[in-house]
Write an enzyme that holds these catalytic residues in place. Structure first.
Site, mmCIF file in Angstrom:
data_model
loop_
_atom_site.group_PDB
_atom_site.id
_atom_site.type_symbol
_atom_site.label_atom_id
_atom_site.label_comp_id
_atom_site.label_asym_id
_atom_site.label_seq_id
_atom_site.Cartn_x
_atom_site.Cartn_y
_atom_site.Cartn_z
ATOM 1 N N SER A 83 0.865 -1.189 0.000
ATOM 2 C CA SER A 83 0.000 0.000 0.000
ATOM 3 C C SER A 83 0.897 1.233 0.000
ATOM 4 O O SER A 83 2.011 1.194 0.551
ATOM 5 C CB SER A 83 -0.872 0.023 1.262
ATOM 6 O OG SER A 83 -1.483 1.293 1.419
ATOM 7 N N TYR A 125 -1.199 -1.351 10.332
ATOM 8 C CA TYR A 125 -1.350 -1.577 8.881
ATOM 9 C C TYR A 125 -0.127 -1.052 8.124
ATOM 10 O O TYR A 125 0.418 -1.734 7.252
ATOM 11 C CB TYR A 125 -2.630 -0.879 8.422
ATOM 12 C CG TYR A 125 -2.992 -1.097 6.966
ATOM 13 C CD1 TYR A 125 -3.538 -2.307 6.530
ATOM 14 C CD2 TYR A 125 -2.829 -0.083 6.027
ATOM 15 C CE1 TYR A 125 -3.892 -2.505 5.201
ATOM 16 C CE2 TYR A 125 -3.183 -0.261 4.701
ATOM 17 C CZ TYR A 125 -3.719 -1.485 4.292
ATOM 18 O OH TYR A 125 -4.070 -1.665 2.958
ATOM 19 N N VAL A 126 0.311 0.148 8.475
ATOM 20 C CA VAL A 126 1.473 0.751 7.806
ATOM 21 C C VAL A 126 2.721 -0.108 8.029
ATOM 22 O O VAL A 126 3.476 -0.384 7.092
ATOM 23 C CB VAL A 126 1.705 2.194 8.321
ATOM 24 C CG1 VAL A 126 3.057 2.724 7.875
ATOM 25 C CG2 VAL A 126 0.584 3.113 7.853
ATOM 26 N N ALA A 127 2.909 -0.555 9.277
ATOM 27 C CA ALA A 127 4.087 -1.394 9.562
ATOM 28 C C ALA A 127 4.020 -2.686 8.751
ATOM 29 O O ALA A 127 5.030 -3.162 8.228
ATOM 30 C CB ALA A 127 4.151 -1.702 11.065
ATOM 31 N N LYS A 157 2.577 -3.148 5.843
ATOM 32 C CA LYS A 157 2.789 -2.892 4.411
ATOM 33 C C LYS A 157 4.242 -2.465 4.130
ATOM 34 O O LYS A 157 4.801 -2.823 3.087
ATOM 35 C CB LYS A 157 1.795 -1.837 3.900
ATOM 36 C CG LYS A 157 0.335 -2.288 3.969
ATOM 37 C CD LYS A 157 0.075 -3.555 3.181
ATOM 38 C CE LYS A 157 -1.401 -3.951 3.131
ATOM 39 N NZ LYS A 157 -1.656 -5.157 2.356
HETATM 40 P P1 NAP Z 1 -11.216 -6.547 1.218
HETATM 41 O O1 NAP Z 1 -12.355 -6.267 0.285
HETATM 42 O O2 NAP Z 1 -11.429 -6.406 2.675
HETATM 43 O O3 NAP Z 1 -10.674 -8.035 0.895
HETATM 44 C C1 NAP Z 1 -9.705 -8.663 1.684
HETATM 45 C C2 NAP Z 1 -9.833 -10.157 1.493
HETATM 46 O O4 NAP Z 1 -8.859 -10.832 2.315
HETATM 47 C C3 NAP Z 1 -11.196 -10.677 1.894
HETATM 48 O O5 NAP Z 1 -11.669 -11.568 0.916
HETATM 49 C C4 NAP Z 1 -10.899 -11.386 3.223
HETATM 50 O O6 NAP Z 1 -11.780 -12.455 3.511
HETATM 51 C C5 NAP Z 1 -9.506 -11.926 2.950
HETATM 52 N N1 NAP Z 1 -8.847 -12.328 4.184
HETATM 53 C C6 NAP Z 1 -8.838 -11.700 5.388
HETATM 54 N N2 NAP Z 1 -8.139 -12.412 6.282
HETATM 55 C C7 NAP Z 1 -7.684 -13.524 5.647
HETATM 56 C C8 NAP Z 1 -6.910 -14.644 6.055
HETATM 57 N N3 NAP Z 1 -6.453 -14.746 7.314
HETATM 58 N N4 NAP Z 1 -6.625 -15.613 5.150
HETATM 59 C C9 NAP Z 1 -7.103 -15.528 3.879
HETATM 60 N N5 NAP Z 1 -7.847 -14.476 3.439
HETATM 61 C C10 NAP Z 1 -8.137 -13.487 4.314
HETATM 62 O O7 NAP Z 1 -9.961 -5.630 0.885
HETATM 63 P P2 NAP Z 1 -9.399 -5.056 -0.504
HETATM 64 O O8 NAP Z 1 -9.632 -3.613 -0.520
HETATM 65 O O9 NAP Z 1 -9.834 -5.889 -1.641
HETATM 66 O O10 NAP Z 1 -7.834 -5.274 -0.212
HETATM 67 C C11 NAP Z 1 -7.062 -6.298 -0.792
HETATM 68 C C12 NAP Z 1 -5.593 -6.006 -0.504
HETATM 69 O O11 NAP Z 1 -5.265 -4.719 -1.059
HETATM 70 C C13 NAP Z 1 -5.261 -5.921 0.986
HETATM 71 O O12 NAP Z 1 -3.986 -6.477 1.232
HETATM 72 C C14 NAP Z 1 -5.219 -4.425 1.240
HETATM 73 O O13 NAP Z 1 -4.394 -4.093 2.330
HETATM 74 C C15 NAP Z 1 -4.641 -3.933 -0.076
HETATM 75 N N6 NAP Z 1 -4.900 -2.509 -0.339
HETATM 76 C C16 NAP Z 1 -6.175 -2.044 -0.492
HETATM 77 C C17 NAP Z 1 -6.365 -0.694 -0.762
HETATM 78 C C18 NAP Z 1 -7.738 -0.105 -0.955
HETATM 79 O O14 NAP Z 1 -7.831 1.119 -1.114
HETATM 80 N N7 NAP Z 1 -8.797 -0.887 -0.984
HETATM 81 C C19 NAP Z 1 -5.278 0.177 -0.842
HETATM 82 C C20 NAP Z 1 -4.005 -0.336 -0.662
HETATM 83 C C21 NAP Z 1 -3.831 -1.685 -0.427
HETATM 84 P P3 NAP Z 1 -13.263 -12.169 4.151
HETATM 85 O O15 NAP Z 1 -14.068 -11.580 3.052
HETATM 86 O O16 NAP Z 1 -13.755 -13.512 4.493
HETATM 87 O O17 NAP Z 1 -13.036 -11.264 5.302
#
Ligand code: NAP
Length: 251
Positions: free
Chosen positions: A146, A159-161, A163
């Site tokens: 991120s 979260y920052v740590a 990433k």
């Molecule tokens: P999201 O919609 O919350 O999806 C995260 C997914 O990870 C969900 O399907 C969740 O399952 C799954 N998950 C959580 N814990 C898990 C575990 N222990 N083992 C396996 N799967 C697990 O988030 P997103 O926005 O799509 O984010 C995806 C990635 O992009 C993350 O790493 C996030 O930090 C990164 N990111 C997102 C943004 C943003 O603006 N959205 C920006 C920068 C980085 P459940 O549905 O069952 O909870």
């Protein structure tokens, strides 16, 4: 031979792919011809739906549930992937969570949960795929970091740590595995519209919006497109890099 944005014959495993960015990555890599393994935690029904949708559109997807914090479950996922598709070429460490709060009030449990899933999970997955990839002498690992891991963000110490740690893990993985033909890169998305950002307050969203030079929030497809490129042979001379996908937010 000219290289293609084509993943036919390759197998990709995407963690946390039941919804959001991970789901879009799975759909995109399937459209490019890859066999895809949809991972999500056991309780997720979204993961089954994602696999069903991909198969209905002519793709080849299976759903292998398991917690990225649990090495035994991960080893089973890798074993089942290889049983089904014979190989594993692409790992996308996408699973991630937030548990925001100012540091003074952040509990140890909230720190541990976020670090365990976002960072330790990626380490365990990388460790588990590195053996089959080293045997194949090929593979690529893409970590979803991120931009906050680059710039810091108040209220998100955990979260920052995680990433920032993921960016360090990316570079070390790239250095350790490059001699075996394995690349490792990270993407650093900015503000991408998903369940994770839906829960932010309007004031925070407004602040982000004003700071994005391209004048719009990112879509999950913006991230999937870059990962499709990094997963392909077109990117085979790129390793240890962090690609920002943020509309110019951080430059
Ligand atoms: P999201 O919609 O919350 O999806 C995260 C997914 O990870 C969900 O399907 C969740 O399952 C799954 N998950 C959580 N814990 C898990 C575990 N222990 N083992 C396996 N799967 C697990 O988030 P997103 O926005 O799509 O984010 C995806 C990635 O992009 C993350 O790493 C996030 O930090 C990164 N990111 C997102 C943004 C943003 O603006 N959205 C920006 C920068 C980085 P459940 O549905 O069952 O909870």
């Amino acid at each position: 031979m000219s290289l293609q944005l084509d993943l036919a014959g390759k197998t990709a495993l995407i963690t946390g792919a039941g919804r959001g960015i991970g789901r879009e990555i799975a759909k995109k890599l399937s459209q490019m011809g890859a066999n895809v393994v949809i991972n999500d935690i056991a309780a997720s029904t979204d993961a089954d739906l994602t696999a069903e949708e991909i198969n209905a559109q002519g793709g080849n997807a299976i759903c292998l549930k398991g917690d990225v914090r649990n090495f035994e479950e991960i080893e089973k996922i890798i074993e089942n992937t290889i049983d089904k598709f014979g190989r594993i070429d692409i790992l996308v460490n996408n699973a991630g969570i937030t548990k925001d709060g100012l540091m003074m009030r952040m509990s140890e449990a909230d720190w541990d949960d976020v670090l365990d899933i976002n960072l330790k999970g990626a380490f365990l997955m990388t460790k588990a795929v590195s053996r089959p990839m080293m045997k194949q002498r090929s593979g690529t690992i893409i970590n979803v970091a991120s931009i906050v891991g680059v710039m810091g963000n108040p209220g998100q110490a955990n979260y920052v740590a995680s990433k920032a740690g993921l960016i360090g893990l990316t570079k070390t993985t790239a250095k350790e595995l490059s001699s075996r033909g394995i690349t490792c890169n990270a993407v650093a998305p900015g503000f991408i519209r998903s369940a994770m950002t839906d829960k932010l307050s309007d004031a925070v969203k407004e602040e982000y919006f004003k700071a994005i030079p391209l004048g719009r929030f990112g879509e999950t497809e913006d991230v999937a497109n870059v990962i499709a490129f990094l997963a392909s042979d077109l990117a085979k001379y790129i390793t240890g890099q962090v690609v920002h996908i943020d509309g110019g937010l951080v430059m």
